[in-house]
Design an enzyme around this catalytic site. Structure first.
Site, PDB file in Angstrom:
ATOM      1  N   ARG A  39      18.711  32.299  41.552  1.00 10.51           N
ATOM      2  CA  ARG A  39      19.742  33.200  41.044  1.00 10.51           C
ATOM      3  C   ARG A  39      19.073  34.110  40.013  1.00 10.51           C
ATOM      4  NH1 ARG A  39      25.298  30.766  38.491  1.00 10.51           N
ATOM      5  NH2 ARG A  39      23.885  30.338  36.775  1.00 10.51           N
TER       6      ARG A  39
ATOM      7  N   TYR B 235      56.856  27.545  53.382  1.00 11.74           N
ATOM      8  CA  TYR B 235      56.364  28.553  54.329  1.00 11.74           C
ATOM      9  C   TYR B 235      55.616  27.922  55.500  1.00 11.74           C
ATOM     10  CZ  TYR B 235      57.186  32.247  50.835  1.00 11.74           C
ATOM     11  OH  TYR B 235      57.742  33.112  49.942  1.00 11.74           O
TER      12      TYR B 235
ATOM     13  N   LYS C 126      32.054  30.771  28.652  1.00 10.28           N
ATOM     14  CA  LYS C 126      32.256  31.932  29.532  1.00 10.28           C
ATOM     15  C   LYS C 126      33.593  31.812  30.276  1.00 10.28           C
ATOM     16  CE  LYS C 126      29.618  29.492  33.051  1.00 10.28           C
ATOM     17  NZ  LYS C 126      28.246  29.104  33.415  1.00 10.28           N
TER      18      LYS C 126
ATOM     19  N   MET D 202      53.433  30.856  45.721  1.00  4.53           N
ATOM     20  CA  MET D 202      52.874  31.573  44.568  1.00  4.53           C
ATOM     21  C   MET D 202      53.290  30.972  43.230  1.00  4.53           C
ATOM     22  SD  MET D 202      53.008  35.619  43.567  1.00  4.53           S
ATOM     23  CE  MET D 202      52.299  36.188  45.102  1.00  4.53           C
TER      24      MET D 202
HETATM   25  C1  LIG Z   1      27.812  27.885  33.182  1.00  4.12           C
HETATM   26  C2  LIG Z   1      26.446  27.611  32.775  1.00  4.12           C
HETATM   27  C3  LIG Z   1      26.113  26.463  32.030  1.00  4.12           C
HETATM   28  C4  LIG Z   1      27.104  25.365  31.738  1.00  4.12           C
HETATM   29  O1  LIG Z   1      27.254  24.549  32.872  1.00  4.12           O
HETATM   30  P1  LIG Z   1      28.175  23.259  32.842  1.00  4.12           P
HETATM   31  O2  LIG Z   1      27.957  22.623  34.152  1.00  4.12           O
HETATM   32  O3  LIG Z   1      29.578  23.743  32.677  1.00  4.12           O
HETATM   33  O4  LIG Z   1      27.745  22.421  31.697  1.00  4.12           O
HETATM   34  C5  LIG Z   1      24.823  26.345  31.566  1.00  4.12           C
HETATM   35  N1  LIG Z   1      23.888  27.289  31.844  1.00  4.12           N
HETATM   36  C6  LIG Z   1      24.165  28.376  32.574  1.00  4.12           C
HETATM   37  C7  LIG Z   1      23.090  29.366  32.848  1.00  4.12           C
HETATM   38  C8  LIG Z   1      25.440  28.570  33.068  1.00  4.12           C
HETATM   39  O5  LIG Z   1      25.705  29.655  33.807  1.00  4.12           O
END
Ligand SMILES: *Cc1c(COP(=O)(O)O)cnc(C)c1O
Length: 338
Positions: free
Chosen positions: A126, A236, A33, A284
């Site tokens: 969640r 800055y 992702k 930046m």
């Molecule tokens: C992102 C995610 C993972 C992977 O987690 P890692 O800590 O990067 O291995 C697995 N399951 C779900 C539901 C996630 O959102």
């Protein structure tokens, strides 16, 4: 021509996948992702597709699933983030596998002949059903997510709760809950591990039992090197003043590239193996470093991540997690696959 390069070691990536799979004795759902955690999904999807331990991909949303299909990925793709109305057409057309975690996610899928994974909330707070059983012949997988793998007692409660739910799903092909940190529980009833971070060699826990190799290195070039006198202020808001005459370098890598601003006056980078302090506020497009005692010249490369420090080390100094730094790596950084 690029002023910053992220190098991806494909052999190390393969080593880590095999190592995770061997440790857990399960095949892998590779979580890619958010553009493969900022690494660049187009650079690694085909490598992962070619590794036999990778049986599944997982992404957050339908758009990311489409992108994988357009890159030529043939293995199944899990959409972790639920199904919203309007997304069903693409799910069917691109053979994506939705994760259903709310009753509303089932509505757009009505009458659609696609495999489904059902997600349970066993303590993450969640996504996921609490205990409702989805009696649907399309269900081929069931999953949950650990909220705090470093906490053994709580994690074991989640694992036990999930086991009870599974009694109602006798015929599913896929049962998965172990993320990179979660693999330490070696859950006997799970069929697959679902990992992201660890495949890049970043350790999710300090005493991580899985052998990993560093996949990523990140370097950027110096665009200025000059002597400045004691007392001179840097960057800055003048948060740093030189305590002695110093050789000050400017790296072509700022917060727009992924150098967290919280690394101002805190972080380190490396030049020929020597640690350099980041001085003054990160800006930046540029970050200032103290090069005193080196022979650095304009155009030389500075290591941000590599043999001397990982994204996890950098994240500790920045007061964040490696995921956040990696996801913020900009498009401007050239990706190079070894
Ligand atoms: C992102 C995610 C993972 C992977 O987690 P890692 O800590 O990067 O291995 C697995 N399951 C779900 C539901 C996630 O959102």
């Amino acid at each position: 021509m690029s002023r910053s390069i992220l190098t991806i070691d494909s052999k190390a990536l393969e080593f880590n996948i095999k190592s995770l799979s061997k440790f857990s004795k399960k095949p892998v759902i590779a979580v890619v992702k958010s553009d493969a955690y900022g690494v660049g999904v187009k650079h690694i999807a085909k490598i992962l597709e070619g590794i036999k331990e990778v049986e599944f991909f997982a992404v957050a949303c339908v758009e990311e699933g489409l992108e994988l299909r357009e890159l030529g990925i043939k293995k199944p793709i899990l959409i972790l983030g639920g199904v919203l109305k309007g997304e069903e057409k693409a799910i069917k057309e691109y053979s994506l596998t939705p994760v259903v975690s709310h009753p509303e996610h089932l509505k757009p899928l009505e009458g659609l002949n696609v495999p489904i994974h059902v997600k349970y909330d066993t303590g993450m707070g969640r996504l996921g059903f609490l205990e409702e059983i989805i009696d649907d012949p399309r269900v081929e997988g069931v999953l949950t997510h650990l909220s705090s793998p470093a906490e053994e007692e709580f994690s074991k409660k989640q694992i036990e709760k999930f086991k009870n739910i599974l009694k109602h799903y006798k015929n599913v092909k896929y049962v998965h809950l172990e993320s990179s940190a979660g693999v330490i529980y070696k859950v006997p009833y799970a069929t697959h591990i679902r990992v992201g971070l660890a495949i890049y060699g970043e350790k999710p826990l300090s005493n991580y039992p899985v052998q990993l190799t560093q996949v990523l290195s990140l370097k950027a070039r110096l665009i200025s090197v000059k002597r400045l006198p004691k007392g001179y202020s840097i960057s800055y808001s003048r948060t740093y003043k030189l305590e002695r005459d110093a050789l000050v370098g400017v790296i072509a890598f700022g917060y727009a590239d992924g150098m967290m601003k919280s690394l101002s006056n805190r972080g380190k980078v490396y030049y020929k193996g020597k640690a350099l302090d980041i001085i003054g506020n990160v800006t930046m497009d540029m970050t200032m470093v103290d090069l005193t005692g080196t022979d650095a010249k304009v155009g030389d490369w500075v290591e941000i991540v590599g043999p001397h420090q990982s994204f996890t080390d950098l994240a500790k100094m920045a007061g964040t997690i490696p995921y956040e730094i990696m996801c913020n790596l900009s498009r401007r950084i050239k990706r190079e696959v070894l």
